[in-house]
Every structure is written in structure tokens, then in C-alpha cells.
Motif scaffolding. Structure first.
Motif, PDB file in Angstrom:
ATOM      1  N   THR A 111     -68.725  59.133  13.195  1.00  0.00           N
ATOM      2  CA  THR A 111     -69.519  60.254  13.686  1.00  0.00           C
ATOM      3  C   THR A 111     -70.533  59.756  14.697  1.00  0.00           C
ATOM      4  O   THR A 111     -71.069  58.656  14.571  1.00  0.00           O
ATOM      5  CB  THR A 111     -70.268  60.974  12.541  1.00  0.00           C
ATOM      6  OG1 THR A 111     -71.174  60.060  11.929  1.00  0.00           O
ATOM      7  CG2 THR A 111     -69.292  61.483  11.502  1.00  0.00           C
ATOM      8  N   TYR A 112     -70.796  60.577  15.698  1.00  0.00           N
ATOM      9  CA  TYR A 112     -71.711  60.210  16.767  1.00  0.00           C
ATOM     10  C   TYR A 112     -72.582  61.409  17.114  1.00  0.00           C
ATOM     11  O   TYR A 112     -72.085  62.524  17.275  1.00  0.00           O
ATOM     12  CB  TYR A 112     -70.947  59.755  18.020  1.00  0.00           C
ATOM     13  CG  TYR A 112     -70.102  58.523  17.807  1.00  0.00           C
ATOM     14  CD1 TYR A 112     -70.594  57.253  18.113  1.00  0.00           C
ATOM     15  CD2 TYR A 112     -68.817  58.624  17.288  1.00  0.00           C
ATOM     16  CE1 TYR A 112     -69.818  56.129  17.909  1.00  0.00           C
ATOM     17  CE2 TYR A 112     -68.033  57.499  17.078  1.00  0.00           C
ATOM     18  CZ  TYR A 112     -68.540  56.258  17.396  1.00  0.00           C
ATOM     19  OH  TYR A 112     -67.776  55.137  17.189  1.00  0.00           O
ATOM     20  N   LEU A 113     -73.872  61.162  17.236  1.00  0.00           N
ATOM     21  CA  LEU A 113     -74.800  62.168  17.739  1.00  0.00           C
ATOM     22  C   LEU A 113     -74.962  61.940  19.233  1.00  0.00           C
ATOM     23  O   LEU A 113     -75.451  60.895  19.660  1.00  0.00           O
ATOM     24  CB  LEU A 113     -76.154  62.064  17.038  1.00  0.00           C
ATOM     25  CG  LEU A 113     -76.236  62.594  15.605  1.00  0.00           C
ATOM     26  CD1 LEU A 113     -77.592  62.274  15.002  1.00  0.00           C
ATOM     27  CD2 LEU A 113     -75.980  64.083  15.567  1.00  0.00           C
ATOM     28  N   GLN A 120     -77.338  70.127  20.814  1.00  0.00           N
ATOM     29  CA  GLN A 120     -77.287  69.206  19.681  1.00  0.00           C
ATOM     30  C   GLN A 120     -75.870  69.178  19.130  1.00  0.00           C
ATOM     31  O   GLN A 120     -75.410  70.120  18.484  1.00  0.00           O
ATOM     32  CB  GLN A 120     -78.276  69.633  18.601  1.00  0.00           C
ATOM     33  CG  GLN A 120     -78.312  68.756  17.365  1.00  0.00           C
ATOM     34  CD  GLN A 120     -79.119  67.488  17.566  1.00  0.00           C
ATOM     35  OE1 GLN A 120     -79.435  67.118  18.697  1.00  0.00           O
ATOM     36  NE2 GLN A 120     -79.464  66.815  16.496  1.00  0.00           N
ATOM     37  N   GLU A 122     -72.636  66.894  17.236  1.00  0.00           N
ATOM     38  CA  GLU A 122     -72.143  65.758  16.462  1.00  0.00           C
ATOM     39  C   GLU A 122     -70.631  65.712  16.598  1.00  0.00           C
ATOM     40  O   GLU A 122     -69.947  66.706  16.342  1.00  0.00           O
ATOM     41  CB  GLU A 122     -72.545  65.887  14.996  1.00  0.00           C
ATOM     42  CG  GLU A 122     -72.083  64.723  14.144  1.00  0.00           C
ATOM     43  CD  GLU A 122     -72.562  64.832  12.705  1.00  0.00           C
ATOM     44  OE1 GLU A 122     -72.415  63.851  11.958  1.00  0.00           O
ATOM     45  OE2 GLU A 122     -73.084  65.901  12.338  1.00  0.00           O
ATOM     46  N   ASN A 144     -70.343  64.960   5.728  1.00  0.00           N
ATOM     47  CA  ASN A 144     -71.179  65.412   6.826  1.00  0.00           C
ATOM     48  C   ASN A 144     -72.480  66.013   6.303  1.00  0.00           C
ATOM     49  O   ASN A 144     -72.455  66.855   5.404  1.00  0.00           O
ATOM     50  CB  ASN A 144     -70.418  66.456   7.660  1.00  0.00           C
ATOM     51  CG  ASN A 144     -71.127  66.807   8.944  1.00  0.00           C
ATOM     52  OD1 ASN A 144     -72.034  67.621   8.949  1.00  0.00           O
ATOM     53  ND2 ASN A 144     -70.719  66.196  10.032  1.00  0.00           N
ATOM     54  N   SER A 146     -74.591  67.998   7.894  1.00  0.00           N
ATOM     55  CA  SER A 146     -74.978  69.252   8.537  1.00  0.00           C
ATOM     56  C   SER A 146     -74.227  70.460   8.023  1.00  0.00           C
ATOM     57  O   SER A 146     -74.742  71.578   8.044  1.00  0.00           O
ATOM     58  CB  SER A 146     -74.777  69.147  10.055  1.00  0.00           C
ATOM     59  OG  SER A 146     -75.556  68.104  10.597  1.00  0.00           O
ATOM     60  N   GLN A 202     -65.970  68.766  16.751  1.00  0.00           N
ATOM     61  CA  GLN A 202     -67.304  68.770  17.343  1.00  0.00           C
ATOM     62  C   GLN A 202     -68.126  69.879  16.672  1.00  0.00           C
ATOM     63  O   GLN A 202     -67.694  71.032  16.617  1.00  0.00           O
ATOM     64  CB  GLN A 202     -67.262  69.001  18.859  1.00  0.00           C
ATOM     65  CG  GLN A 202     -66.610  67.872  19.651  1.00  0.00           C
ATOM     66  CD  GLN A 202     -65.099  67.914  19.602  1.00  0.00           C
ATOM     67  OE1 GLN A 202     -64.487  68.970  19.748  1.00  0.00           O
ATOM     68  NE2 GLN A 202     -64.477  66.769  19.384  1.00  0.00           N
ATOM     69  N   ASN A 543     -82.729  60.772  13.389  1.00  0.00           N
ATOM     70  CA  ASN A 543     -82.596  62.128  13.926  1.00  0.00           C
ATOM     71  C   ASN A 543     -83.451  63.085  13.113  1.00  0.00           C
ATOM     72  O   ASN A 543     -83.428  63.080  11.884  1.00  0.00           O
ATOM     73  CB  ASN A 543     -81.130  62.580  13.885  1.00  0.00           C
ATOM     74  CG  ASN A 543     -80.956  64.008  14.349  1.00  0.00           C
ATOM     75  OD1 ASN A 543     -81.300  64.342  15.481  1.00  0.00           O
ATOM     76  ND2 ASN A 543     -80.434  64.865  13.482  1.00  0.00           N
TER      77      ASN A 543
END
Length: 740
Positions: A111-113, A120, A122, A144, A146, A202, A543
């Protein structure tokens, strides 16, 4: 607000800043170009630099006198390129032959921000999807922080997600950047996309780009399916768990004209035929099911600026829930067991194409999809039927302006056609939506540090009239380690009152509604701060983000005002959702990834004239995820623990007052913890994985109220706040063969 955005759209193109160089870094793997993330890119003789992103892209500011750009990465030859113009660069790095006998492996965090996107976002790659069983899109968010996943009820197996604490209906669900899984597909659609078919996901938070539509009140989730021209030649996946669930997935890519024309064939089959009743309440813990899904995709790329893709798919999904003695051929009567039977058939087709001019300054894209969905079901003695025909089309023209392309303008048109037919309680309900729309979006990016995106669209709805959607996103990299984002925007959504709430039929109370469709409207505001450091020689990402959603109109599910009905009615009062999240991503030792996250939810609705906490919603969530990979990726171990806060259970006021034995915690559920783990062994072409979900075997007590009298007035299987299935141990096998 609209005047302010309009002025920005007019005035911002008159600003100009320094040059900026953009491009991509690739490596050749088995004859195919593959993006190379993490490449160090800097101007020779300076410390001014950047690094390539997960897709190999990079942006770097060019000052006067700077022409020699250096590309450096461990295990590859360093390249120095003379830059004389601002056209997009394509840089190919070659392996360092002196390291011929050394294998260099860079661990994919999964995973990448993004620190580049003003929204915003991810990104969840295939590596992250391998950390859990991930049998479908709904199960892809176990690791995850979020996105929350839960069951809608205790009998149908329907799963729902929450983003920013809001139900998944407030997130724009997309496949290949086209809206999908709406209407009749809302309840079970998240289980329709097999996990092994997906290339990446995404997750964007807050109001999204106006190019994607007027939806996305809480954010958007986009699933990218594997492409026919990828290097994957054959992929097979088998899965089984101790509860009797079996699954097979397979896909193959066929190159018909080299890398110009290719096709992909996808197959999915799953079933659960074992009757599980671990809590001995006489009801199945999960419904019996049979699902088949076939898909065929085509891709054409002339490598001169034109590309097109098209595909078709067909799905059939049958479910049988309710009492353990229910059977597939039963007729729903009071003399038969209580059963829930749901049959879904869905056909989809899509076509999209794009053209980029030779100078790279202009581009045009067309995206469209079509779906036909039919459902036939009964919940005890209540029948529900429906069919939906939906079409979406959007044309987008992109213009890059300025000598360094610091100004980008997107304009376009869209059209939605949605024909609905439903039958409930003997009433035939029909409607047709036709929504043409126009939109424009301007992006100002003078350098790597600043991005401002403003967008405006107008849609002309045949039922709700004309409405305007403004949105704005701002990103600023104001110091070496700090990136901030801010956004504000409005969103609208067509609430399909019945199809989105059919799971509520698994209760004795009937649904009471005044209209089968209504429009929801809300404002979303967000702020985030990302900090990137090197701590003890390893990357550390911190974050912090806060989002608030204010509803002006909303469909409220009121289970508390009436003892005889569940009331589906427009909001009469205040409704809002606040979400505050902190997360830390670090690699404390080599090949060990650590994710720590904590989110607080404050979600309130006016229900029955009183502003209350939204029911069945945890007030916080904590998450710890550990992923360890041995040298050369021979073994991989994953462990996830979720801490879920307590919340409110809906109750009818008269019922509350009549309980003489009520305890102090009546009407609330307590915090609970869920743990998952998986071990994977990798071989050259295949891998085997074994794991367990819900290791502690925690389940919600009494998920089916009134189970001893399912046709009586106290029956309710919809007040679900926790797991309805206990520990699940599973075993899987993956086989992968790539083109040489």
C-alpha cells in the motif's frame, strides 16, 4: 462558493512558474517494460532531487543552467541524461553486469499513500491483496485502516463497506474508472469482483474529481482488473475453508498480434454447500451459495497514441439462507421453514478508448459501460423482484497548456440512463432516470511542490432537475518532509430506497416509505498531513487526516420510531459524520513492514426528531498489521489485529420502557477484537497459503433475534454490529506463469 471557483477557473491560467521535467523510469523484465519505483533522480552537482513513484513516474523542477539529470538505483547502471526540452522523458535503466550473480529484491509494501495526487489517495497493489484470502472486493480491505467491512444482516451474507464512517453507498464504486455496482448490485455487488482478477485498488477520500460524476460524497474506490497485454500468461487460484466454501479463479492472456492486440479470459466459480450453525439457534451462520462469473476482455494499442479496450461479463449468483432445514426448492409459506432465497443474474459490457496527440499536448478519452441486472428473491413470506438496465458514457478532452504543462484543462460531457422496475408488497414500481451532464476541471501545477485543482459540473436530471457540483483540491509540499492537502466539495446521490435496503426485509417489520427514489446532498471537507522521514535508516511515513461530511438531504433508516415498521424517510434535521485518523507505516527491521492506525468516528443523525449516534457503528477502530518476508521471498507471514469500538444498537422506545429487567448496557454493544493471520510459501511458479480469519472465534451474541419464532413479531436478523461467523481456517494454492 460557486463564484469563488468560477473566478479561480478564469484567473489561474495567467500565472506561470519555473520549468518542470516529467517522465517515467522503466526496466526490461523478460522483454517487457516494467515501471521502477524508488529510483533516485537528481540534477548533477546538486542535492535537488526526487524519486520515482510506484508507476515509475517522476516530476522534478528545472532551474536555469541545469541540464544533466542523474538516475541512480542499486543494482542498475547509473544514467546521466542531457535534458534540452520539457517533453515527457522515458528512461530505461539497465542491470549492472558486475552484479550478475547477485539478486537484488526490493520489497513491495503493498500500500502507498500518494504525495503527488492532490486527492488523498491510497493505492493497494497485488502484493497487498496477497496478504489475506481476498476472495472478492469486499474481502480486500481486511488489512486496510481506512475501509471497514461488515455484514448487513445475519441471513443473506450481504457485505457492506464503510469509508469515513459512512455506508458504502456514499462512496463511488468504480471498475476501470467507470461507475459500477449500483442500484440492484448495491447489496451484493462487492462480492461480484473476484480478488484474483484484480490488479490493484485505489481508495480516494473526500469529494473526488468532477470528471467521475456528481457522486463520491465520502470518496471513491476504483478496482483495476488485470489487463490482457500484461506479462501474466496464466494464473490459477483454488481456495477452500473449513466452513465448506470452495472457490476457483483462473485467467489467461493471449497475444494475437504481439503487443498490439490481446485478449484476456477470466473464470470464477464458488460454492458453499455445508450447513453451519455453530451457535445452535436453528439458523444458518452463512447462506448456502453458488456463483459463476465469466469475462472476456480485449485491448488494442497501436503504440502511436491510440488505445481501446472492450469486454463483456456474465454472472449468476444464487443464495439460500434462513433456518437450517430450508431447501432450494421450498415454497415460502407459514407451514414451511423460514427461508431467504436470492437469485441474481447480471450481464455487463464496457468500451473505452483514448488518443494522445504526437506532441503530448492534447488527449481525448471515451468511457462507457452497460449493465443488465435481474433479481428474484423472497424473505420469509415477502417477495421482492427487480430488474435494471443501466448505461453510462463520458467523453473527456484534455489540454496541456504552457511551455512546461503547468496548466491542465479537462472538459467533457456525460450521460446516465437507468431504467428500474421493482415489485414489493404486490406493488409494481417503475422509473427511468436520464441525466446528461457537462463538466470542466482545471489543474494548476507550477512545480513539484504545489497543485491546485478546481472543478465544476452541471447535471440535468429528468426527476430532480438541474444541480451544480463544485469541488476544489489543494496540495502543498511545504518542507522536505511535509505534504498537506485540503479539499472541499459538494456531492449528490440518487438513493434507490428499496434496492439498497432489501436486507431489512429479513425482519418481521415491514418497510414504510413515501417514495422509491430520492436525492441526497452533502458537503465534504477534508485536511491531511503526510510526513516522510528516514528513521534508523528506514522509511517512516506518518499520516494524519480529518474529514467532515454535512448532509443537507439524506435517506434515513429509522428502526426506532415504530414497533411495526422500518421507516425509510428523508432527513428532518441534522446529520453529519466526522472521521479523524492517524497511521504510521515503518519497516523496523529488514523485510518487516509495520502499520499502526487509529480512527475515531463521530457520526450522528436525526432519528425520530432526536439527534443520536448512528446505530450499529463503532465509535473507533484501531489496526495493527505486520508483514514479514524472508530473504528472496521464500516465505511470507501476515498478522492483523483490529480493535473495534462499541456503539449503539437501535431500539424502539416503547420496547425500552417496557423492559423491567433492562441492564445499563441495553441498547449498546461493547468493543471487540478481531485477529487474522496467514502464512504463504512461494515457489518458482506457484505458492501455497494457509490462514485463519477471526482467530479468537468472536461472534456477535444472538445475531438473529426471535429465532425460535421467525414468523412472529420479534424476529429480526438485521441488527448486526459484529461478526456472525466464528473462526475460519482456509487453504489456498496459486499458480502463475508469465510470458518469457
Amino acid at each position: 462558493m460557486q463564484r469563488f471557483i468560477f473566478l479561480l477557473l478564469i484567473m489561474l491560467p495567467f500565472f506561470s512558474f519555473a520549468d518542470e521535467i516529467r517522465g517515467f523510469v522503466f526496466v526490461l523484465e523478460e522483454g517487457e517494460k516494467q515501471p521502477l519505483p524508488g529510483v533516485n533522480i537528481y540534477w548533477e552537482g546538486t542535492t535537488m532531487g526526487t524519486a520515482s513513484q510506484i508507476d515509475g513516474s517522476f516530476n522534478i523542477q528545472q532551474n536555469d543552467g541545469q541540464h544533466m539529470l542523474v538516475f541512480s538505483f542499486v543494482g542498475y547502471k547509473q544514467r546521466v541524461i542531457h535534458v534540452s526540452e520539457t517533453n515527457a522523458l522515458e528512461v530505461l535503466l539497465e542491470p549492472n553486469l558486475e552484479l550478475e550473480e547477485v539478486t537484488v529484491v526490493k520489497k513491495d509494501r503493498g500500500t502507498y499513500l500518494s504525495v503527488i495526487n492532490p486527492i488523498q489517495t491510497e493505492s493497494i497493489s497485488g502484493a497487498e491483496l496477497h496478504k489475506a484470502a481476498c476472495c472478492n472486493l469486499a474481502e480486500s480491505f481486511e488489512t486496510n485502516p481506512s475501509v471497514d467491512m461488515s455484514y448487513s444482516d445475519a441471513v443473506t451474507g450481504a457485505k457492506q463497506i464503510r469509508l469515513l464512517g459512512l455506508d458504502g453507498t456514499y462512496s463511488l464504486m468504480q471498475v476501470e474508472n467507470m461507475p459500477n455496482l449500483r442500484g440492484l448490485a448495491t447489496t451484493f455487488g462487492l462480492t461480484y469482483i473476484p480478488g484474483p482478477w484484480m490488479e490493484s485498488i485505489q481508495v480516494s477520500k473526500g469529494a473526488a474529481s468532477v470528471l467521475n460524476g456528481y457522486d463520491a460524497i465520502a470518496g471513491q474506490i476504483n478496482a483495476e482488473i488485470k489487463k490482457p497485454d500484461s506479462r501474466e500468461k496464466l494464473f490459477l487460484n483454488t481456495f477452500a475453508n473449513m466452513e465448506g466454501r470452495y472457490e476457483f479463479n483462473g485467467n489467461t492472456n493471449i497475444r494475437l498480434q504481439g503487443d498490439t492486440l490481446s485478449t484476456g479470459i477470466f473464470v470464477h466459480a464458488s460454492q458453499l454447500n455445508k450447513k453451519n450453525d455453530h451457535n445452535n439457534d436453528g439458523f444458518l451462520d452463512s447462506p448456502l451459495s453458488k456463483t459463476y462469473h465469466l469475462s472476456n476482455r480485449w485491448k488494442y494499442n497501436n503504440h502511436r497514441g491510440y488505445m481501446s479496450q472492450l469486454g463483456i461479463s456474465y454472472l449468476q449468483d444464487d443464495r439460500l439462507g434462513g433456518q437450517t432445514v430450508a431447501d432450494w426448492d421450498m415454497t415460502p409459506t407459514v407451514n414451511e421453514p423460514y427461508g431467504v432465497s436470492i437469485a441474481n443474474k447480471r450481464f455487463e459490457a464496457f468500451y473505452k478508448s483514448g488518443y494522445v496527440s504526437q506532441d503530448g499536448k492534447r488527449a481525448f478519452a471515451w468511457l462507457s459501460n452497460f449493465s443488465r441486472h435481474e433479481t428474484e428473491s423472497f424473505y420469509g413470506l415477502t417477495d421482492y423482484k427487480g430488474d435494471e438496465t443501466r448505461f453510462y458514457g463520458s467523453g473527456i478532452y484534455t489540454k496541456y497548456m504552457g511551455p512546461i504543462e503547468e496548466h491542465t484543462l479537462n472538459v467533457g460531457v456525460s450521460f446516465i440512463y437507468d431504467d428500474f422496475n421493482e415489485m414489493l408488497y404486490g406493488d409494481d414500481i417503475q422509473r427511468t432516470e436520464k441525466v446528461p451532464g457537462v463538466f470542466a476541471e482545471y489543474t494548476f501545477k507550477p512545480n513539484d511542490n504545489l497543485t491546485l485543482m478546481t472543478g465544476l459540473r452541471a447535471d440535468f436530471h429528468n426527476i430532480f432537475g438541474t444541480f451544480v457540483t463544485p469541488r476544489m483540491h489543494f496540495r502543498y509540499h511545504f518542507a522536505e518532509h511535509f505534504t498537506i492537502r485540503a479539499n472541499a466539495g459538494k456531492g449528490y446521490r440518487t438513493a434507490n430506497v428499496l434496492s439498497e435496503n432489501t436486507y431489512l426485509l429479513a425482519a418481521s417489520r415491514a418497510l414504510q416509505y413515501t417514495s422509491d427514489v430520492m436525492q441526497e446532498e452533502a458537503w465534504n471537507y477534508g485536511f491531511s498531513l503526510i510526513q516522510n522521514y528516514t528513521f534508523l535508516g528506514r522509511d517512516l511515513t506518518l499520516n494524519t487526516e480529518f474529514f467532515r461530511t454535512n448532509f443537507k438531504t439524506q435517506l434515513v433508516v429509522d428502526r426506532e420510531t415504530s414497533a411495526y415498521y422500518v421507516i425509510l424517510a428523508p432527513l428532518d434535521g441534522t446529520s453529519y459524520a466526522n472521521s479523524l485518523q492517524f497511521d504510521v507505516r515503518w519497516q523496523p527491521i529488514e523485510r518487516l513492514d509495520l502499520l499502526l492506525a487509529y480512527r475515531m468516528n463521530d457520526i450522528k443523525q436525526t432519528i425520530g426528531g432526536e439527534l443520536r449516534d448512528k446505530p450499529l457503528q463503532s465509535d473507533y477502530k484501531g489496526l495493527i498489521n505486520l508483514n514479514y518476508t524472508t530473504n528472496l521471498k521464500k516465505w511470507m507471514f501476515d498478522y492483523t489485529i483490529q480493535f473495534n469500538g462499541g456503539g449503539r444498537i437501535p431500539y424502539v422506545y416503547e420496547d425500552w420502557m417496557s423492559r423491567v429487567d433492562m441492564s445499563s448496557d441495553y441498547g449498546h454493544f461493547s468493543p471487540y477484537t478481531i485477529m487474522n493471520a496467514q502464512l504463504t510459501k512461494y515457489f518458482r511458479y506457484w505458492s501455497i497459503y494457509v490462514g485463519a480469519e477471526n482467530l479468537t472465534d468472536f461472534t456477535q451474541p444472538n445475531p438473529v433475534a426471535g429465532a425460535n419464532d421467525p414468523f412472529g413479531p420479534d424476529f429480526n436478523a438485521t441488527n448486526i454490529w459484529g461478526p456472525v461467523m466464528g473462526r475460519k481456517i482456509y487453504l489456498g494454492l496459486r499458480f502463475n506463469l508469465n510470458y518469457e
